[in-house]
Scaffold this active site. Sequence first.
Site, PDB file in Angstrom:
ATOM      1  N   ASP A 151      43.675  44.329  53.095  1.00 16.84           N
ATOM      2  CA  ASP A 151      42.664  44.111  52.061  1.00 16.84           C
ATOM      3  C   ASP A 151      43.054  44.926  50.828  1.00 16.84           C
ATOM      4  O   ASP A 151      43.360  46.119  50.940  1.00 16.84           O
ATOM      5  CB  ASP A 151      41.291  44.543  52.585  1.00 16.84           C
TER       6      ASP A 151
ATOM      7  N   TYR B 117      39.691  42.920  41.813  1.00 21.68           N
ATOM      8  CA  TYR B 117      39.583  42.521  40.411  1.00 21.68           C
ATOM      9  C   TYR B 117      39.855  43.699  39.484  1.00 21.68           C
ATOM     10  O   TYR B 117      40.551  43.571  38.470  1.00 21.68           O
ATOM     11  CB  TYR B 117      38.179  41.970  40.123  1.00 21.68           C
TER      12      TYR B 117
ATOM     13  N   ARG C 184      32.483  53.992  40.862  1.00 14.71           N
ATOM     14  CA  ARG C 184      31.621  54.102  42.048  1.00 14.71           C
ATOM     15  C   ARG C 184      31.121  55.528  42.262  1.00 14.71           C
ATOM     16  O   ARG C 184      30.117  55.738  42.943  1.00 14.71           O
ATOM     17  CB  ARG C 184      32.382  53.607  43.280  1.00 14.71           C
TER      18      ARG C 184
ATOM     19  N   ASP D  25      41.826  38.404  48.109  1.00 16.60           N
ATOM     20  CA  ASP D  25      42.266  39.788  48.277  1.00 16.60           C
ATOM     21  C   ASP D  25      42.485  40.198  49.731  1.00 16.60           C
ATOM     22  O   ASP D  25      42.753  41.367  50.006  1.00 16.60           O
ATOM     23  CB  ASP D  25      41.257  40.742  47.634  1.00 16.60           C
ATOM     24  N   GLU D  26      42.370  39.270  50.672  1.00 13.89           N
ATOM     25  CA  GLU D  26      42.547  39.604  52.081  1.00 13.89           C
ATOM     26  C   GLU D  26      43.552  38.658  52.741  1.00 13.89           C
ATOM     27  O   GLU D  26      43.606  37.476  52.413  1.00 13.89           O
ATOM     28  CB  GLU D  26      41.215  39.535  52.828  1.00 13.89           C
TER      29      GLU D  26
END
Length: 602
Positions: free
Chosen positions: A23, A28, A60, A115-116
Amino acid sequence: MESGCSHYNDADSEHSRCIIHIDVDCFYAQVEMVRNPELRSVPLGIQQKNIVVTSNYEARKYGIQKCMLVTDALKVCPNLKLVNGEDLHNYRTASNKIFAVLQCWKCPVEKLGMDENYIDVTNLVQEKMKSLNVSNVTLSGHAYSEPSIDCPCGCHTRLRVTSQIASEMRKKIFEDLSFTTCAGIAHNKLLAKLICPQNKPNDQTTIFPEHGTSFMSTLDSVRSIPSIGSKTTEALISQNIVTVSDLQEASLDVLKKHFSSDMAVRLKGLSVGEDNTPVKQTGKPQSIGLEDSFKIVSVRSEVEDKFTALLQRLLVLVREDGRIPVSLRVTLRKKDAKRLSSHRESRQSQISPSIFALSNGALTVTDAGQQKLMNIIMRLFNKLIDLSKPFHLTLVGLAFTKFQERMTGRGSIVNYLMNDISVQSVLNLQNECDTSASSMDYSAVSPSSSTTTDLSDAEVEPSPKKPKKVNWIAKRRCLSKEEVASPSKLKVGELRLNSKELEKVSELRLNSRDRSLTPRASPAKDNLSDTSDSMRDCEERSCDDCPSYVDKEVFSALPDNMQKELKAMWKNPSTSEVQRSSPRTTNKAKPNTIMKYFVPHK
């Protein structure tokens, strides 16, 4: 915690698998940071409409979360740098590059979103273990929990080797593309995916089979299991089954009362970390589409502007894909006050492949072609919306749903059999040695019908009427003395004859048959202009059995058995015609002869 792996069934081969789930961290945001390194050190959010869909780890720290409103995000982090991420082109490009890197290991790779990726490295691990000292294999990264005893099936060693391969993959992605990733390593896809975020970002975690049940019991909601959707979750909650631990404790009989027998068994297996689904190699997508959502649009001209913008972006994706679309789908989402959730409606229509042209190896669409597509789009829109009444849309979507491959190239059958293709006139054939066949695309797709397909009013260009099949004339080809004579070097004429040419070819065939039945008959007076010299030369050659339109040099290049077969047909053409059209032989297997390629059935 289970004490061993003996409860697994080796016959199912699930326990022997080695699966990696990779992952990309804050995908983005990382794409934007790779494009603009100055963004790495600042709080970054990716904005779509009025929502922050994702952010980097610097943002975050301030409390920025996925799908947070922009207004709320700016309150939490006033210095948040926002980048518009509505155009997914750069993200798709990065995803494809990562996928290409993972394919370097020659193992099955299955994409999950952009994305995985799942990678099945079972065979690679088995090869590596042949040259490794099993007792010295160490684990790369973290382990969910260290095993208390060694598993007799050898899965612990295989997963340690798998962790080393996962580390190599992540390192390669970072070195080539500058993306950091996390990875999960397990003996099945379910555990590999769920354990992957355990040590995010930029790290990896391995879980051994005997810890599957204990790990699954830590999940708060049954919705956390990837295979369980919203409706199944609602059905489970109605039975007071909320957490995965609740599902583990639920009896199979209770589950069978609300689900099918197979589904009940499947749910129980998932709750303890069992998953037999294989990693399926990802190919090209079955559809390529884009959507645009908004608060409300109620004017036709605004809808047309939305579709125009989507079409421009969609054509870029099709150009990168390389396949020719043959079907177009329009999707709308209507706002309905009576419904708690909005619903979508769609219509699709067949489109003509001739709208797409090939320029310098890439698909292009002219302005006229784009206008044809827009006419089809708006025609489908008019079928979905009654313009005599007010309408309120919150989403429009476009998608190409069916494709045909471009069947050209040296190895294509098109180079040998060009059936039903519009090309140059038979009168333009040249006798020079350097004459080459034109490079062409071959259309052989007949899209299957669909319940939502609308073919009645779609503006689809009619394909040209097909003439009756006639004998194809092989192009002349001069072979040098050094070349080895081979039937594969003979290029069948890439021709579709017009009506006048059909008459000339038919007359040529009739005259040639008359000459074969009447010794030394005079050549046909009305013949193709560019083959008259060859006909006169053929009469002077030693091949008396050859019709006058046959090139002696080409004929002599064929193997002896083919020459005999052609001569036998020329000597008794009426018999061969009868054999081909005889109803008694229609159901019998026909011999594979050279004439099948030169003289197709009528």
